[in-house]
Design a protein around this motif. Structure first.
Motif, PDB file in Angstrom:
ATOM      1  N   ARG A 133     -25.359  49.296 -19.469  1.00  0.00           N
ATOM      2  CA  ARG A 133     -26.055  48.254 -20.229  1.00  0.00           C
ATOM      3  C   ARG A 133     -27.549  48.211 -19.890  1.00  0.00           C
ATOM      4  N   ASP A 134     -27.878  48.479 -18.618  1.00  0.00           N
ATOM      5  CA  ASP A 134     -29.278  48.419 -18.174  1.00  0.00           C
ATOM      6  C   ASP A 134     -30.190  49.360 -18.950  1.00  0.00           C
ATOM      7  N   GLU A 137     -31.444  47.254 -21.968  1.00  0.00           N
ATOM      8  CA  GLU A 137     -31.982  45.904 -21.770  1.00  0.00           C
ATOM      9  C   GLU A 137     -33.487  45.821 -22.029  1.00  0.00           C
TER      10      GLU A 137
END
Length: 150
Positions: A133-134, A137
């Protein structure tokens, strides 16, 4: 596995901006990024905001047609990955019974965003494209890049 549209973002590359819809399964920390066209990304964002801009755009028109003919979008399934292209199934409840329509994930997700229809991703499809997910972001939100006015 059940998923939600986590975000619609834009990756800035040497070739220009590339939109990506980020799907987040409920039971996993990872995400499935699907790179899509700019117009489809804007349409998904509009659907998520439930913004009425007056005249219907393509996905609004498609949904209007389905509903006028007595149908209802019941779910979207990202079902396969073929030659680096994601495949989706659009499930529609019609007066003649349930039907499944082959569709691009971007179009299916634009309709799901307008109807709150559940989104599913086949486990093997998720695993083949799973990312942290990072990684997504810090990317710009599509609403920061595109003018979403009428």
């Amino acid at each position: 596995m059940d998923a939600d549209i986590d975000a619609v973002r834009v990756a800035m590359t040497d070739d220009g901006p590339i939109p990506v819809v980020v799907l987040a399964p409920e039971e996993d920390d990872g995400v499935l990024p699907i790179f899509i066209g700019f117009e489809e990304a804007v349409s998904i964002a509009r659907g998520m905001e439930a913004e009425d801009i007056g005249r219907p755009l393509t996905h609004d028109l498609t949904l209007d047609l389905v509903e006028e003919l007595g149908g209802r979008v019941t779910r979207v399934v990202v079902s396969a990955l073929e030659d680096n292209t994601y495949i989706a199934d659009l499930h529609i409840d019609t007066p003649r019974g349930d039907t499944v329509v082959d569709a691009r994930p971007s179009d299916s997700l634009a309709l799901a965003a307008r109807t709150n229809a559940p989104i599913e991703v086949e486990t093997e499809v998720f695993e083949s494209g799973r990312r942290d997910r990072d990684e997504f972001e810090q990317l710009q939100d599509i609403r920061e890049v595109a003018e979403l006015g009428p």
